[in-house]
Design an enzyme around this catalytic site. Structure first.
Site, short mmCIF file in Angstrom:
data_model
loop_
_atom_site.label_atom_id
_atom_site.label_comp_id
_atom_site.label_asym_id
_atom_site.label_seq_id
_atom_site.Cartn_x
_atom_site.Cartn_y
_atom_site.Cartn_z
NE ARG A 76 5.65 33.75 46.24
CZ ARG A 76 6.84 33.40 46.73
NH1 ARG A 76 7.54 34.25 47.43
NH2 ARG A 76 7.32 32.21 46.51
CD GLN A 107 16.26 24.82 43.04
OE1 GLN A 107 16.84 25.90 43.08
NE2 GLN A 107 16.13 24.14 41.93
CB VAL A 109 8.26 27.27 49.24
CG1 VAL A 109 9.77 27.49 49.34
CG2 VAL A 109 7.64 28.38 48.37
CG HIS A 125 15.00 26.92 48.54
ND1 HIS A 125 15.05 27.26 47.20
CD2 HIS A 125 16.28 26.67 48.91
CE1 HIS A 125 16.31 27.21 46.79
NE2 HIS A 125 17.08 26.84 47.80
CB CYS A 133 9.27 32.72 66.26
SG CYS A 133 10.10 34.04 67.17
N GLY A 196 12.79 22.09 35.37
CA GLY A 196 12.19 23.41 35.62
C GLY A 196 12.95 24.28 36.59
CB THR A 197 15.74 24.43 38.56
OG1 THR A 197 16.59 25.38 39.22
CG2 THR A 197 16.55 23.22 38.15
C1 BJW Z 1 9.83 25.37 32.92
C2 BJW Z 1 8.50 25.55 32.70
C3 BJW Z 1 7.77 24.40 32.49
C4 BJW Z 1 9.28 27.47 33.00
N1 BJW Z 1 8.36 23.22 32.50
N2 BJW Z 1 10.41 24.18 32.93
C5 BJW Z 1 27.84 30.00 45.48
C6 BJW Z 1 28.11 30.87 44.43
C7 BJW Z 1 27.39 32.06 44.29
C8 BJW Z 1 26.41 32.43 45.20
C9 BJW Z 1 26.15 31.56 46.23
C10 BJW Z 1 26.85 30.39 46.37
N3 BJW Z 1 26.38 29.74 47.47
C11 BJW Z 1 25.41 30.49 48.02
C12 BJW Z 1 25.26 31.61 47.29
C13 BJW Z 1 24.30 32.70 47.56
C14 BJW Z 1 22.88 32.39 47.15
C15 BJW Z 1 22.84 32.15 45.64
O1 BJW Z 1 22.78 31.04 45.17
N4 BJW Z 1 22.81 33.22 44.87
C16 BJW Z 1 22.73 33.09 43.42
C17 BJW Z 1 21.52 33.85 42.92
C18 BJW Z 1 24.01 33.55 42.82
N5 BJW Z 1 22.36 31.27 47.90
C19 BJW Z 1 21.86 31.41 49.11
O2 BJW Z 1 21.87 32.50 49.68
C20 BJW Z 1 21.31 30.18 49.80
N6 BJW Z 1 21.86 30.10 51.11
C21 BJW Z 1 23.09 29.68 51.34
O3 BJW Z 1 23.81 29.23 50.49
O4 BJW Z 1 23.46 29.82 52.66
C22 BJW Z 1 24.80 29.55 53.05
C23 BJW Z 1 24.83 29.65 54.56
C24 BJW Z 1 25.40 28.63 55.29
C25 BJW Z 1 25.44 28.73 56.69
C26 BJW Z 1 24.89 29.84 57.33
C27 BJW Z 1 24.29 30.85 56.60
C28 BJW Z 1 24.27 30.76 55.20
C29 BJW Z 1 19.82 30.32 50.00
C30 BJW Z 1 19.06 30.34 48.72
C31 BJW Z 1 17.58 30.60 49.03
C32 BJW Z 1 16.76 30.77 47.77
N7 BJW Z 1 15.46 31.23 48.16
C33 BJW Z 1 14.47 31.42 47.12
C34 BJW Z 1 13.20 32.05 47.77
C35 BJW Z 1 12.43 30.97 48.56
C36 BJW Z 1 11.26 31.57 49.27
C37 BJW Z 1 10.19 32.09 48.34
O5 BJW Z 1 9.58 31.32 47.58
O6 BJW Z 1 9.95 33.30 48.37
O7 BJW Z 1 14.17 30.17 46.49
S1 BJW Z 1 15.05 32.43 45.78
C38 BJW Z 1 14.23 31.53 44.51
O8 BJW Z 1 15.22 30.92 43.64
C39 BJW Z 1 13.50 30.39 45.21
C40 BJW Z 1 13.74 29.25 44.28
O9 BJW Z 1 13.58 28.01 44.94
C41 BJW Z 1 15.14 29.50 43.80
C42 BJW Z 1 15.47 28.81 42.51
O10 BJW Z 1 14.67 29.27 41.47
P1 BJW Z 1 14.27 28.29 40.29
O11 BJW Z 1 13.48 27.17 40.83
O12 BJW Z 1 15.46 27.94 39.52
O13 BJW Z 1 13.23 29.20 39.47
P2 BJW Z 1 13.49 30.21 38.26
O14 BJW Z 1 12.31 31.07 38.12
O15 BJW Z 1 14.79 30.87 38.40
O16 BJW Z 1 13.60 29.27 36.97
C43 BJW Z 1 12.47 28.57 36.47
C44 BJW Z 1 12.95 27.68 35.33
O17 BJW Z 1 11.84 26.90 34.90
C45 BJW Z 1 13.45 28.45 34.11
O18 BJW Z 1 14.69 27.87 33.67
C46 BJW Z 1 12.36 28.22 33.05
O19 BJW Z 1 12.87 28.15 31.72
C47 BJW Z 1 11.79 26.91 33.49
N8 BJW Z 1 10.39 26.68 33.15
N9 BJW Z 1 8.23 26.95 32.77
C48 BJW Z 1 9.73 23.18 32.71
N10 BJW Z 1 6.43 24.49 32.26
#
Ligand code: BJW
Length: 259
Positions: A76, A107, A109, A125, A133, A196-197
């Site tokens: 990646r 969001q 990276v 993120h 580390c 785009g999220t």
């Molecule tokens: C277009 C397009 C175009 C296409 N133009 N648009 C409350 C409720 C429920 C659960 C939780 C909660 N609070 C926390 C949680 C747990 C969890 C969570 O949210 N889970 C859910 C899945 C339910 N969250 C966490 O664990 C977070 N941590 C946390 O809350 O910690 C608390 C804590 C406190 C103190 C101590 C310890 C803990 C961390 C979340 C980390 C997310 N990480 C990732 C991976 C990053 C690394 C990597 O790249 O590998 O981040 S997961 C992945 O999802 C990545 C993204 O940033 C993130 C969001 O994704 P995104 O951007 O929305 O992408 P897609 O693919 O889902 O959507 C793309 C969109 O674009 C679509 O809608 C398309 O239609 C559109 N699109 N082409 C415009 N051209």
């Protein structure tokens, strides 16, 4: 709420944007899609159409198979290094000059907002091009990584430590400074774009709600419906690049007319 058929902001929202003193832009993977970086959840092309998140983007996955996770991130990183910011990124840079203050909370990276030239960017993120580390969480420089024959490279700080990408995995806390800046920007803004999220991952997905609470209009730019759509003042169902270029041209024209 308006579902726009064309990629223009409504006149009323354009007027609010022209008068905005602080604009919040929240971006997700869809923002980078047109730069060739796959989204996470899109059915055909999304990264997780091939892998399960819990297999790769969690601390448990890294503990179970660090080599596999490291290699996935290496692939990646290559994509990210080859990607170029598209016209929508440049439009956001132009937007900075047209409004009082513009905070980009991402969001993503991939660092594309910074490479395009946006100044106030908050990475929720982390950044895939950085490493740290896995035990001490101290940053590890690119030179150390590139000189190591091991996958993952060992930590320079802790004997049992390994290098890992400096990104936020599920269950991990987000960087405090970025979250604080993002919440502050959302609570202060008088116009908000969500671009785009999927609006599924917390706490990022809640940021536009702070803006709404403050009375700021919310515009979603996404070809698909999301859980946020119902609360948006306007949903522009197009690709980020084309919509942002159109909206910024609209704003430039409106500002010229009012001179
Ligand atoms: C277009 C397009 C175009 C296409 N133009 N648009 C409350 C409720 C429920 C659960 C939780 C909660 N609070 C926390 C949680 C747990 C969890 C969570 O949210 N889970 C859910 C899945 C339910 N969250 C966490 O664990 C977070 N941590 C946390 O809350 O910690 C608390 C804590 C406190 C103190 C101590 C310890 C803990 C961390 C979340 C980390 C997310 N990480 C990732 C991976 C990053 C690394 C990597 O790249 O590998 O981040 S997961 C992945 O999802 C990545 C993204 O940033 C993130 C969001 O994704 P995104 O951007 O929305 O992408 P897609 O693919 O889902 O959507 C793309 C969109 O674009 C679509 O809608 C398309 O239609 C559109 N699109 N082409 C415009 N051209």
């Amino acid at each position: 709420m308006t579902e726009a058929r064309e990629f223009r902001l409504s006149d009323a929202l354009l007027d609010r944007l022209a008068r905005a003193r602080s604009v919040l832009v929240l971006t997700g993977a869809g923002m980078s899609a047109e730069s060739g970086i796959p989204t996470f959840r899109d059915a055909q092309t999304g990264i997780w159409s091939k892998f399960r998140p819990e297999e790769l983007a969690t601390p448990e996955a890294f503990a179970a198979d660090p080599d596999r996770v490291w290699r996935w991130y290496e692939a990646r990183r290559k994509t990210v290094r080859e990607a170029q910011p598209h016209a929508g990124y440049l439009a956001l840079v132009e937007l900075e000059a047209l409004v009082g203050e513009l905070n980009v909370v991402t969001q993503n990276v991939d660092g594309l907002h910074q490479r395009a030239g946006s100044h106030r960017v908050w990475e929720l993120h982390g950044n895939i091009l950085r490493s740290k580390c896995h035990l001490s969480l101290r940053p590890i420089g690119r030179e150390w990584i590139e000189e190591s024959p091991q996958t993952p490279p060992p930590s320079p700080y802790v004997p049992e430590g390994l290098a890992r990408p400096d990104v936020v995995w599920f269950g991990e806390a987000l960087p405090t400074a970025a979250v604080e800046a993002a919440v502050e920007a959302a609570s202060r803004c008088d116009f908000c774009f969500s671009i785009g999220t999927s609006s599924l991952v917390q706490p990022a997905a809640s940021l536009p709600l702070y803006a709404l609470e403050r009375g700021a209009p919310l515009v979603e730019i996404n070809p698909e419906h999301t859980p946020l759509s119902a609360q948006a003042d306007q949903c522009i169902r197009g690709m980020a690049s084309e919509v942002l270029v159109t909206v910024v041209s609209q704003l430039q024209a409106a500002k010229r007319e009012n001179r």
